[in-house]
Design a protein around this motif. Structure first.
Motif, PDB file in Angstrom:
ATOM      1  N   GLY A 118      -0.215   0.173  12.597  1.00 50.67           N
ATOM      2  CA  GLY A 118      -0.425   0.470  11.309  1.00 50.67           C
ATOM      3  C   GLY A 118      -0.638   1.961  10.891  1.00 50.67           C
ATOM      4  N   ALA A 119      -0.687   2.311   9.600  1.00 55.09           N
ATOM      5  CA  ALA A 119      -0.625   3.843   9.330  1.00 55.09           C
ATOM      6  C   ALA A 119      -1.437   4.000   7.943  1.00 55.09           C
TER       7      ALA A 119
ATOM      8  N   CYS B  52       0.810  -1.227   0.059  1.00 54.07           N
ATOM      9  CA  CYS B  52      -0.198   0.049  -0.019  1.00 54.07           C
ATOM     10  C   CYS B  52       0.938   1.130  -0.073  1.00 54.07           C
ATOM     11  N   GLU B  53       0.403   2.178  -0.559  1.00 52.40           N
ATOM     12  CA  GLU B  53       1.082   3.606  -0.702  1.00 52.40           C
ATOM     13  C   GLU B  53       1.008   4.136   0.625  1.00 52.40           C
ATOM     14  N   GLY B  54       2.264   4.512   1.065  1.00 56.30           N
ATOM     15  CA  GLY B  54       2.306   5.309   2.367  1.00 56.30           C
ATOM     16  C   GLY B  54       3.651   5.760   2.722  1.00 56.30           C
ATOM     17  N   SER B  55       3.922   6.758   3.281  1.00 59.46           N
ATOM     18  CA  SER B  55       5.284   7.320   3.787  1.00 59.46           C
ATOM     19  C   SER B  55       6.027   6.895   4.912  1.00 59.46           C
ATOM     20  N   LEU B  56       5.058   6.147   6.068  1.00 62.06           N
ATOM     21  CA  LEU B  56       5.773   5.491   6.953  1.00 62.06           C
ATOM     22  C   LEU B  56       6.706   4.455   6.544  1.00 62.06           C
ATOM     23  N   LYS B  57       7.948   4.110   7.166  1.00 62.89           N
ATOM     24  CA  LYS B  57       8.614   3.034   6.973  1.00 62.89           C
ATOM     25  C   LYS B  57       8.422   1.751   7.992  1.00 62.89           C
ATOM     26  N   SER B  58       8.996   0.594   7.559  1.00 61.57           N
ATOM     27  CA  SER B  58       8.801  -0.554   8.166  1.00 61.57           C
ATOM     28  C   SER B  58       9.595  -0.570   9.581  1.00 61.57           C
TER      29      SER B  58
ATOM     30  N   LEU C 178      -3.467  -1.064  16.178  1.00 65.59           N
ATOM     31  CA  LEU C 178      -3.432   0.713  16.340  1.00 65.59           C
ATOM     32  C   LEU C 178      -3.083   1.118  15.069  1.00 65.59           C
ATOM     33  N   VAL C 179      -3.793   2.214  14.638  1.00 67.16           N
ATOM     34  CA  VAL C 179      -3.652   2.831  13.431  1.00 67.16           C
ATOM     35  C   VAL C 179      -3.821   4.186  13.504  1.00 67.16           C
ATOM     36  N   VAL C 180      -2.646   4.979  12.890  1.00 69.86           N
ATOM     37  CA  VAL C 180      -2.546   6.197  12.944  1.00 69.86           C
ATOM     38  C   VAL C 180      -3.059   6.660  11.329  1.00 69.86           C
ATOM     39  N   PHE C 181      -4.181   7.721  11.427  1.00 68.60           N
ATOM     40  CA  PHE C 181      -4.571   8.173  10.337  1.00 68.60           C
ATOM     41  C   PHE C 181      -3.967   9.606  10.166  1.00 68.60           C
TER      42      PHE C 181
ATOM     43  N   GLU D  64       5.713  10.955  14.091  1.00 68.27           N
ATOM     44  CA  GLU D  64       6.262   9.715  13.320  1.00 68.27           C
ATOM     45  C   GLU D  64       7.547   9.020  13.906  1.00 68.27           C
ATOM     46  N   PRO D  65       8.316   9.634  14.520  1.00 62.97           N
ATOM     47  CA  PRO D  65       9.606   8.881  14.874  1.00 62.97           C
ATOM     48  C   PRO D  65       9.263   8.172  16.213  1.00 62.97           C
ATOM     49  N   LYS D  66       8.214   8.767  17.134  1.00 61.61           N
ATOM     50  CA  LYS D  66       7.851   8.000  18.239  1.00 61.61           C
ATOM     51  C   LYS D  66       6.995   6.933  17.969  1.00 61.61           C
ATOM     52  N   TYR D  67       6.180   7.035  16.699  1.00 61.06           N
ATOM     53  CA  TYR D  67       5.131   5.721  16.315  1.00 61.06           C
ATOM     54  C   TYR D  67       6.075   4.768  15.825  1.00 61.06           C
ATOM     55  N   SER D  68       7.144   4.974  15.073  1.00 62.61           N
ATOM     56  CA  SER D  68       8.051   4.004  14.645  1.00 62.61           C
ATOM     57  C   SER D  68       8.718   3.094  15.625  1.00 62.61           C
ATOM     58  N   GLU D  69       9.070   4.186  16.624  1.00 59.77           N
ATOM     59  CA  GLU D  69       9.703   3.425  17.798  1.00 59.77           C
ATOM     60  C   GLU D  69       8.716   2.301  18.546  1.00 59.77           C
ATOM     61  N   LEU D  70       7.551   2.547  18.545  1.00 56.24           N
ATOM     62  CA  LEU D  70       6.542   1.770  19.116  1.00 56.24           C
ATOM     63  C   LEU D  70       6.217   0.617  18.242  1.00 56.24           C
TER      64      LEU D  70
END
Length: 339
Positions: free
Chosen positions: A117-118, A57-63, A83-86, A98-104
């Motif tokens: 997810g995002a 899926c298209e999106g800017s957040l990284k694995s 847990l999904v961020v819109f 974003e960096p805090k969510y990626s750490e989670l």
């Protein structure tokens, strides 16, 4: 596929016997194992080795954050709480999160019961889904349970509060889905990897996973052996118990898992040159307890009366493969000596 065209008739497996793999029907894969688990693993392998199940899926957040969209949105058969961020790319608060969510996501990467997810609501094809979830501002964080928003997060947008909150959502039993179904042989949600299924919670056309579903009776002779064998298959396919805690172990990619299965069961397989790279289970394993309260009519409707009677009265089991909403009763095969 050759698999789906061959799986047309009822397959009834006496619980203390094992199948002989029909290698001549599937020349690319030869099974030399003799356990029920190896044969069921073979059937699943046949349907996945030539393709990747991962939806991109298209999106800017990284694995390890999973970018979501309508193609891979958690649905009614999903056994994870997500847990999904819109979000939107022009949103300053989203960029701060974003960096805090990626750490989670990194902290919870080994979880079997939680997905992170995002979804980018600025993308046109994503907007109907964002409207359906009543998103009016960014970022919005929601717990998604069985495809529907169960709760919105209103706390601090920091890693630890988010971590504590989503764990609380899971521990409070808001997962829905399989908790509505009789547990049957698979009662231990901390150990059993098999998802209890029923009419209210059964994979349909919108399921993003392939499924192997075992229909059985708790009165079956050798019930504990059956429970262990089906759990073994679920483990081989990459399933985890719904209440799995933090393991600190990164899930295997499907390519690694397929290679491990080929070695374990002495299978000669051809993998694609690239992938599959998804860390999701290769296939989900479900169980329907046909002699549990209220389940007899469902078993009859899915298996047919003749098969369902043998499951309930004669201690047989029925196995159905579900792929893309299509259900196939596994073709009857010969049996060997007891395991």
């Amino acid at each position: 596929s050759s698999l789906q065209s061959s799986l047309r008739d009822a397959f009834l497996l006496p619980p203390r016997t094992v199948l002989v793999a029909m290698a001549s029907s599937f020349p690319r894969v030869v099974c030399l194992g003799s356990s029920a688990a190896s044969v069921l693993a073979l059937l699943l392998l046949l349907d996945v080795i030539s393709r990747s199940q991962a939806e991109s899926c298209e999106g800017s957040l990284k694995s390890p954050v999973v970018n979501l969209c309508p193609a891979n949105w958690p649905n009614a058969t999903e056994d994870k709480v997500w847990l999904v961020v819109f979000h939107a790319p022009w949103c300053g608060h989203c960029k701060t999160l974003e960096p805090k969510y990626s750490e989670l996501a990194r902290q919870l990467q080994g979880e079997g019961s939680i997905g992170i997810g995002a979804i980018d609501c600025s993308i046109a094809e994503h907007q109907p889904l964002c409207r359906k979830n009543k998103i009016v501002g960014y970022p919005t964080l929601k717990a998604i349970v069985a495809g529907t928003p169960a709760r919105s997060y209103e706390g601090a947008r920091e890693t630890e509060p988010l971590h504590s909150w989503i764990r609380k959502v899971v521990s409070e039993g808001t997962k829905g889905g399989s908790v509505k179904c009789p547990m049957g042989l698979f009662k231990d949600r901390a150990v059993d990897l098999v998802v209890p299924l029923c009419k209210a919670h059964f994979p349909g056309g919108d399921s993003k996973h392939d499924w192997a579903v075992v229909f059985y009776s708790t009165r079956v002779s050798g019930a504990e052996e059956l429970r262990l064998a089906v759990n073994e298959v679920a483990s081989d396919m990459g399933n985890e118990p719904p209440t799995a805690g933090r393991t600190g172990v990164t899930p295997k990619r499907q390519r690694e898992r397929l290679a491990s299965l080929a070695e374990k069961f002495k299978l000669n397989v051809k993998l694609p040159k690239v992938g599959p790279f998804s860390k999701h289970a290769i296939a989900k394993i479900g169980g329907v307890c046909c002699d549990c309260e209220g389940q007899s009519s469902f078993c009859h409707s899915v298996l047919g009366s003749a098969v369902a009677r043998q499951v309930s009265a004669k201690g047989k089991i029925g196995v159905i493969l579900v792929s893309g909403g299509e259900q196939n009763l596994v073709h009857q095969a010969s049996t060997m000596t007891p395991r």
